[in-house]
Design a protein around this motif. Structure first.
Motif, PDB file in Angstrom:
ATOM      1  N   ALA A 148       0.834  -1.204   0.000  1.00 17.44           N
ATOM      2  CA  ALA A 148       0.000   0.000   0.000  1.00 17.44           C
ATOM      3  C   ALA A 148       0.867   1.251   0.000  1.00 17.44           C
ATOM      4  CB  ALA A 148      -0.924  -0.017   1.217  1.00 17.44           C
ATOM      5  N   TYR A 149       1.988   1.203   0.722  1.00 17.43           N
ATOM      6  CA  TYR A 149       2.901   2.354   0.775  1.00 17.43           C
ATOM      7  C   TYR A 149       3.438   2.666  -0.620  1.00 17.43           C
ATOM      8  CZ  TYR A 149       7.175   4.996   1.687  1.00 17.43           C
ATOM      9  OH  TYR A 149       8.168   5.942   1.662  1.00 17.43           O
ATOM     10  N   VAL A 150       3.829   1.631  -1.350  1.00 15.40           N
ATOM     11  CA  VAL A 150       4.375   1.843  -2.695  1.00 15.40           C
ATOM     12  C   VAL A 150       3.323   2.442  -3.618  1.00 15.40           C
ATOM     13  CG1 VAL A 150       5.375   0.724  -4.718  1.00 15.40           C
ATOM     14  CG2 VAL A 150       6.067  -0.011  -2.440  1.00 15.40           C
ATOM     15  N   ILE A 151       2.094   1.958  -3.524  1.00 17.20           N
ATOM     16  CA  ILE A 151       1.029   2.480  -4.377  1.00 17.20           C
ATOM     17  C   ILE A 151       0.767   3.953  -4.074  1.00 17.20           C
ATOM     18  CG2 ILE A 151      -1.445   2.329  -4.879  1.00 17.20           C
ATOM     19  CD1 ILE A 151      -1.217  -0.676  -4.519  1.00 17.20           C
ATOM     20  N   VAL A 152       0.766   4.302  -2.787  1.00 17.52           N
ATOM     21  CA  VAL A 152       0.564   5.707  -2.408  1.00 17.52           C
ATOM     22  C   VAL A 152       1.663   6.574  -2.988  1.00 17.52           C
ATOM     23  CG1 VAL A 152       0.570   7.313  -0.465  1.00 17.52           C
ATOM     24  CG2 VAL A 152      -0.746   5.208  -0.326  1.00 17.52           C
ATOM     25  N   ARG A 153       2.896   6.120  -2.885  1.00 19.29           N
ATOM     26  CA  ARG A 153       4.025   6.880  -3.439  1.00 19.29           C
ATOM     27  C   ARG A 153       3.904   7.003  -4.952  1.00 19.29           C
ATOM     28  NH1 ARG A 153       6.214  10.080   0.290  1.00 19.29           N
ATOM     29  NH2 ARG A 153       7.093   8.967   2.049  1.00 19.29           N
ATOM     30  N   ALA A 154       3.493   5.925  -5.613  1.00 18.19           N
ATOM     31  CA  ALA A 154       3.344   5.951  -7.064  1.00 18.19           C
ATOM     32  C   ALA A 154       2.242   6.926  -7.482  1.00 18.19           C
ATOM     33  CB  ALA A 154       3.034   4.544  -7.573  1.00 18.19           C
ATOM     34  N   GLN A 155       1.145   6.958  -6.735  1.00 16.10           N
ATOM     35  CA  GLN A 155       0.062   7.886  -7.051  1.00 16.10           C
ATOM     36  C   GLN A 155       0.472   9.329  -6.804  1.00 16.10           C
ATOM     37  OE1 GLN A 155      -3.125   6.258  -4.677  1.00 16.10           O
ATOM     38  NE2 GLN A 155      -3.797   4.874  -6.312  1.00 16.10           N
ATOM     39  N   GLU A 156       1.328   9.547  -5.816  1.00 18.71           N
ATOM     40  CA  GLU A 156       1.848  10.896  -5.575  1.00 18.71           C
ATOM     41  C   GLU A 156       2.648  11.387  -6.774  1.00 18.71           C
ATOM     42  OE1 GLU A 156       4.110  10.794  -2.016  1.00 18.71           O
ATOM     43  OE2 GLU A 156       2.378  10.819  -0.680  1.00 18.71           O
ATOM     44  N   VAL A 157       3.416  10.469  -7.388  1.00 15.73           N
ATOM     45  CA  VAL A 157       4.190  10.842  -8.568  1.00 15.73           C
ATOM     46  C   VAL A 157       3.259  11.316  -9.676  1.00 15.73           C
ATOM     47  CG1 VAL A 157       5.679   9.950 -10.407  1.00 15.73           C
ATOM     48  CG2 VAL A 157       6.130   9.335  -8.024  1.00 15.73           C
ATOM     49  N   TRP A 158       2.164  10.585  -9.893  1.00 15.62           N
ATOM     50  CA  TRP A 158       1.212  10.965 -10.937  1.00 15.62           C
ATOM     51  C   TRP A 158       0.520  12.288 -10.614  1.00 15.62           C
ATOM     52  CZ3 TRP A 158       0.959   9.711 -15.686  1.00 15.62           C
ATOM     53  CH2 TRP A 158       1.284   8.443 -16.148  1.00 15.62           C
ATOM     54  N   GLN A 159       0.133  12.478  -9.358  1.00 12.11           N
ATOM     55  CA  GLN A 159      -0.668  13.637  -9.000  1.00 12.11           C
ATOM     56  C   GLN A 159       0.146  14.910  -8.881  1.00 12.11           C
ATOM     57  OE1 GLN A 159      -2.609  12.374  -5.413  1.00 12.11           O
ATOM     58  NE2 GLN A 159      -3.852  10.815  -6.442  1.00 12.11           N
ATOM     59  N   GLY A 178       3.603  15.196  -9.947  1.00 12.07           N
ATOM     60  CA  GLY A 178       4.649  15.346 -10.953  1.00 12.07           C
ATOM     61  C   GLY A 178       6.042  15.431 -10.360  1.00 12.07           C
ATOM     62  N   LYS A 179       6.152  15.249  -9.041  1.00  7.01           N
ATOM     63  CA  LYS A 179       7.460  15.306  -8.385  1.00  7.01           C
ATOM     64  C   LYS A 179       8.100  13.914  -8.427  1.00  7.01           C
ATOM     65  CE  LYS A 179       6.168  19.068  -5.254  1.00  7.01           C
ATOM     66  NZ  LYS A 179       6.033  19.483  -3.828  1.00  7.01           N
ATOM     67  N   LEU A 180       9.016  13.742  -9.343  1.00 10.15           N
ATOM     68  CA  LEU A 180       9.616  12.429  -9.545  1.00 10.15           C
ATOM     69  C   LEU A 180      10.525  12.006  -8.401  1.00 10.15           C
ATOM     70  CD1 LEU A 180      10.519  12.627 -13.346  1.00 10.15           C
ATOM     71  CD2 LEU A 180       8.568  11.479 -12.291  1.00 10.15           C
ATOM     72  N   LEU A 181      11.035  12.959  -7.649  1.00 13.42           N
ATOM     73  CA  LEU A 181      12.011  12.639  -6.613  1.00 13.42           C
ATOM     74  C   LEU A 181      11.523  12.996  -5.207  1.00 13.42           C
ATOM     75  CD1 LEU A 181      15.222  13.852  -8.474  1.00 13.42           C
ATOM     76  CD2 LEU A 181      14.412  11.510  -8.219  1.00 13.42           C
ATOM     77  N   GLY A 182      10.235  13.223  -5.048  1.00 14.64           N
ATOM     78  CA  GLY A 182       9.720  13.619  -3.744  1.00 14.64           C
ATOM     79  C   GLY A 182       9.920  12.571  -2.675  1.00 14.64           C
ATOM     80  N   MET A 183       9.921  11.299  -3.063  1.00 17.89           N
ATOM     81  CA  MET A 183      10.035  10.213  -2.082  1.00 17.89           C
ATOM     82  C   MET A 183      11.443  10.081  -1.514  1.00 17.89           C
ATOM     83  SD  MET A 183      10.750   9.170  -5.261  1.00 17.89           S
ATOM     84  CE  MET A 183       9.159   8.889  -5.994  1.00 17.89           C
ATOM     85  N   VAL A 184      12.432  10.678  -2.169  1.00 17.88           N
ATOM     86  CA  VAL A 184      13.819  10.530  -1.723  1.00 17.88           C
ATOM     87  C   VAL A 184      14.035  11.186  -0.367  1.00 17.88           C
ATOM     88  CG1 VAL A 184      16.232  11.031  -2.306  1.00 17.88           C
ATOM     89  CG2 VAL A 184      14.628  10.368  -4.101  1.00 17.88           C
ATOM     90  N   VAL A 185      13.249  12.206  -0.045  1.00 21.93           N
ATOM     91  CA  VAL A 185      13.385  12.897   1.240  1.00 21.93           C
ATOM     92  C   VAL A 185      13.198  11.922   2.397  1.00 21.93           C
ATOM     93  CG1 VAL A 185      12.432  14.718   2.705  1.00 21.93           C
ATOM     94  CG2 VAL A 185      12.652  15.077   0.243  1.00 21.93           C
ATOM     95  N   SER A 186      12.309  10.954   2.215  1.00 22.49           N
ATOM     96  CA  SER A 186      12.074   9.960   3.269  1.00 22.49           C
ATOM     97  C   SER A 186      12.884   8.691   3.018  1.00 22.49           C
ATOM     98  CB  SER A 186      10.583   9.617   3.343  1.00 22.49           C
ATOM     99  OG  SER A 186      10.119   9.118   2.096  1.00 22.49           O
ATOM    100  N   THR A 187      13.949   8.812   2.214  1.00 19.74           N
ATOM    101  CA  THR A 187      14.901   7.736   1.888  1.00 19.74           C
ATOM    102  C   THR A 187      14.280   6.594   1.088  1.00 19.74           C
ATOM    103  OG1 THR A 187      14.652   6.410   3.919  1.00 19.74           O
ATOM    104  CG2 THR A 187      16.231   8.234   3.987  1.00 19.74           C
ATOM    105  N   THR A 188      13.101   6.806   0.510  1.00 18.70           N
ATOM    106  CA  THR A 188      12.556   5.824  -0.426  1.00 18.70           C
ATOM    107  C   THR A 188      13.192   6.059  -1.788  1.00 18.70           C
ATOM    108  OG1 THR A 188      10.447   5.728   0.748  1.00 18.70           O
ATOM    109  CG2 THR A 188      10.470   4.947  -1.534  1.00 18.70           C
ATOM    110  N   GLN A 189      13.817   5.044  -2.336  1.00 19.85           N
ATOM    111  CA  GLN A 189      14.501   5.201  -3.613  1.00 19.85           C
ATOM    112  C   GLN A 189      13.472   5.197  -4.751  1.00 19.85           C
ATOM    113  OE1 GLN A 189      17.615   6.128  -3.465  1.00 19.85           O
ATOM    114  NE2 GLN A 189      17.396   5.864  -1.257  1.00 19.85           N
TER     115      GLN A 189
END
Length: 331
Positions: free
Chosen positions: A35-46, A48-59
């Motif tokens: 579920a965490y991965v899906i949320v992160r993936a949907q954030e990318v779509w919504q 447009g921040k391709l690297l937003g997840m890196v702040v929380s060390t998610t590659q």
């Protein structure tokens, strides 16, 4: 075997692999990390921040691919799990290539078959988790480390564990290894620099959020869990084949006074088990998923030797019976 039929055989085997993973895929329960991965993936779509997840060390690499999978008009969990299935197939194909190159040209079919049937790969190839994709990139580094290693690191931070394996396999090819080390340093750190806005932030995130409290891991408990999970996910027959393959490669390496590629991958896999037991405060079996690389190659090596021995039995009916019994026990 006639080479002209091999592409057809690979297509058929790949189709069987995909069917085995896709069948009733939607019935598998959803894990919290999926579920965490899906949320992160949907954030990318919504956003447009391709690297937003890196702040929380998610590659980002796995999240990007899961985000792209959302274009298909199916359940987002199923489409996201499709990414893992594709990388499970890539791993199986690369292990087949490795077995064909390092054991025997015909051993490639055996390695692919073992990867297809192993309970560990069968389960995790069907989950929307980082480890299957991570293992696919590390498998790629068996042959092309300059591509596989940086992609592994940018899939999950444990991708760094693939670096010792690449060094062990490619140390004789100085040019290839040097180029791989350059890409390992330049590409991930460039991505992190862009995402975090400066080296100070890169160091701050790395120190504050990625340092593991090594002393707090319960090693004895982790080893017990590892034993139970190995028995469940690998099964005793497969573990026995792995051990036989390891012993065979050790003896062969002593005789030839050189360490074979399979032994290097096997030793790396054992080291990975010990490392995870040492550092994992919260221990999950998926953490040591990349050991399937060494496990498959060692088991293939032992299986190939056994089949060769059985093939020398003169009585046809006895030989066929023994081969059938061997496969039934293995599966």
């Amino acid at each position: 075997m006639n080479d002209k039929y091999q592409p057809v055989i690979w297509i058929v085997l790949s189709a069987i692999f995909l069917f085995s993973r896709l069948y009733n895929l939607h019935l598998l329960p959803l894990f919290s990390d999926e579920a965490y991965v899906i949320v992160r993936a949907q954030e990318v779509w919504q956003t447009g921040k391709l690297l937003g997840m890196v702040v929380s060390t998610t590659q980002p690499v796995f999240v990007w691919m899961v985000a792209l999978s959302q274009i298909f008009p199916v359940d987002p969990v199923v489409s996201g799990r499709g990414v893992s299935i594709i990388f499970g197939l890539i791993t199986a194909l690369l292990l087949g290539r490795a077995a064909g190159k390092w054991i025997h040209p015909q051993a490639k079919w055996l390695a692919f078959g073992l990867t297809l049937l192993l309970p560990f790969t069968f389960f995790y190839d069907r989950t929307l988790l980082f480890e299957t994709t991570l293992t696919g990139w590390i498998a790629l580094s068996l042959f092309w480390p300059a591509a596989g290693l940086p992609l592994a690191i940018l899939t999950k931070q444990t991708g760094w564990l693939g670096l010792p394996l690449a060094v062990g396999l490619h140390w004789k090819n100085k040019r290839q290894l040097f180029f791989a080390l350059i890409t390992v340093v330049v590409i991930p750190f460039m991505i992190w620099f862009i995402a975090l806005g400066g080296w100070d932030e890169v160091l701050k995130v790395a120190i504050s959020k990625t340092s593991a409290p090594l002393g707090s891991a319960n090693i004895k408990l982790n080893l017990l869990r590892m034993k139970l999970w190995l028995i469940s996910y690998f099964t005793w027959p497969f573990l026995l084949l792995m051990f036989m393959g390891l012993v065979k490669e050790l003896v062969t390496s002593v005789k030839k006074q050189r360490i074979s590629q399979i032994l290097i991958v096997g030793i790396w896999s054992i080291g990975l088990l010990i490392f995870e037991a040492k550092v994992a405060v919260i221990f999950y079996p998926r953490y040591f998923y990349p050991i399937v690389l060494g496990g498959i190659l060692l088991a293939t090596n032992a299986s190939w030797s056994i089949l060769n021995f059985l093939g020398r039995v003169k009585q046809v009916y006895v030989r066929n019976t023994l081969v059938l019994l061997f496969w039934l026990i293995t599966l």
